[in-house]
Design an enzyme around this catalytic site. Sequence first.
Site, PDB file in Angstrom:
ATOM      1  N   TYR A 100      -6.180   6.970   3.765  1.00 11.20           N
ATOM      2  CA  TYR A 100      -6.373   5.870   2.822  1.00 11.20           C
ATOM      3  C   TYR A 100      -5.693   4.588   3.288  1.00 11.20           C
ATOM      4  O   TYR A 100      -6.320   3.523   3.356  1.00 11.20           O
ATOM      5  CB  TYR A 100      -5.864   6.227   1.409  1.00 11.20           C
ATOM      6  CG  TYR A 100      -5.690   4.965   0.619  1.00 11.20           C
ATOM      7  CD1 TYR A 100      -6.799   4.311   0.100  1.00 11.20           C
ATOM      8  CD2 TYR A 100      -4.441   4.348   0.493  1.00 11.20           C
ATOM      9  CE1 TYR A 100      -6.682   3.100  -0.546  1.00 11.20           C
ATOM     10  CE2 TYR A 100      -4.312   3.131  -0.147  1.00 11.20           C
ATOM     11  CZ  TYR A 100      -5.426   2.514  -0.666  1.00 11.20           C
ATOM     12  OH  TYR A 100      -5.307   1.306  -1.278  1.00 11.20           O
ATOM     13  N   ASP A 151      -9.525   5.701  -2.551  1.00 15.80           N
ATOM     14  CA  ASP A 151      -8.359   6.185  -3.286  1.00 15.80           C
ATOM     15  C   ASP A 151      -8.855   6.851  -4.568  1.00 15.80           C
ATOM     16  O   ASP A 151     -10.045   7.098  -4.722  1.00 15.80           O
ATOM     17  CB  ASP A 151      -7.414   5.017  -3.591  1.00 15.80           C
ATOM     18  CG  ASP A 151      -7.981   4.147  -4.706  1.00 15.80           C
ATOM     19  OD1 ASP A 151      -9.207   4.008  -4.775  1.00 15.80           O
ATOM     20  OD2 ASP A 151      -7.191   3.621  -5.503  1.00 15.80           O
ATOM     21  N   GLU A 209       0.817  -1.210   0.000  1.00 12.56           N
ATOM     22  CA  GLU A 209       0.000   0.000   0.000  1.00 12.56           C
ATOM     23  C   GLU A 209       0.854   1.264   0.000  1.00 12.56           C
ATOM     24  O   GLU A 209       0.543   2.231  -0.685  1.00 12.56           O
ATOM     25  CB  GLU A 209      -0.946   0.007   1.211  1.00 12.56           C
ATOM     26  CG  GLU A 209      -2.080  -1.016   1.120  1.00 12.56           C
ATOM     27  CD  GLU A 209      -2.985  -0.789  -0.077  1.00 12.56           C
ATOM     28  OE1 GLU A 209      -2.944   0.301  -0.669  1.00 12.56           O
ATOM     29  OE2 GLU A 209      -3.738  -1.717  -0.417  1.00 12.56           O
TER      30      GLU A 209
END
Length: 363
Positions: free
Chosen positions: A132, A150, A49
């Site tokens: 996020y 996102d 991520e």
Amino acid sequence: MTITTLDTPSATPLLDWYDRHHRDLPWRVTPGMAARGVKADPYHIWLSEVMLQQTTVQAVKPYFARFLERWPEVTDLAAAENDAVMAAWAGLGYYARARNLKKCAEAVAKEHGGIFPDTEEGLRSLPGIGDYTAAAVAAIAFNRQAAVMDGNVERVISRLYAIATPLPAAKPMMKEKVALMTPAARPGDFAQAMMDLGATICTPKRPACSLCPFRDACKALKLSDPEFFPVKAAKKEKPVRYGAAFIAVTDDGEILLRQRVASGLLGGMTEVPTTAWTARTDGETSAEAAPFDAAWQACGTVIHVFTHFELRLSIWRAAIAAKVGTNDGWWEPVTNLEAQALPTVMKKAIATAIPLAFKTSKG
DNA sequence: AATTCGTGGAT
DNA sequence: TATCCAAGAAT
């Protein structure tokens, strides 16, 4: 039972689509794997991520593989040398991510016993983990019902609800929509499904609406113009900055390098000596600004586009008999440049002066 | 809230 | 060729 309202489409068609059309990614536990009892590794999810922030899947894949091979566990990354992590990140961009990645690994190792926090709030408090990433790791790695939004999700939501308010002002409203849609069951798959949908079907240009599981609910499609969404604020034009870079090489093949300051642009990365990068073209781009006197020769210009300005770098080269004393740098064998924390712009500069410096020159 | 922060592939 | 923009965060 998921609570739905008149204006909240069901997540079920999306999850069914995901079961059939999900992408296979190195860090991902697919629905089929999950059915066989495979659990997502929080370290892998977190690492991917962070790497994927503003970065394409294709660019991330080789970096993700190298990081895991070299640092198999978060505690290995926590114990690594900073320079080694920066060098491994070189080329991926947004280098504050690498600095925070290391800090986060250290925090997990030292303050959490090597175990990632399993809540959105706990994750959000760690370096480099924002709204996020906290929601994504919580949902994907820990099956938490977190609202993951996102750029892909923003596009999907903006079209699904035909939201005409420009980004980024529309984000809070859009996140409310995501929260209402996120199911208690399979929240991680829902998040990944939304992102896969945005990446493969609900694309910025020419979306494949006929294949979309939301085609019956999508308001933008009903308006016959899905590409109109999302509406975005106008962006500013990029200024041009100028500078000079100096590549000094000794007869025995060593090049003068130095380390940039720890914060700001390319913070903590390695560079060749350069002038300041300014809007003016006079004086500062000439050999007069070189780090020491030598027979400097102009050998080209590198144009490199950063996020918020374009850099035009005059490249100067000097072959010298022996090392020159330096305050803030060091001499590195040219054969060892691959192991340095050189950002792409610096590799371009060096490759312009020394064409064979790198195996794969991207200049 | 608006800026600052990389890079490379797609169109 | 020029523009967009990709699993954003920090300040």
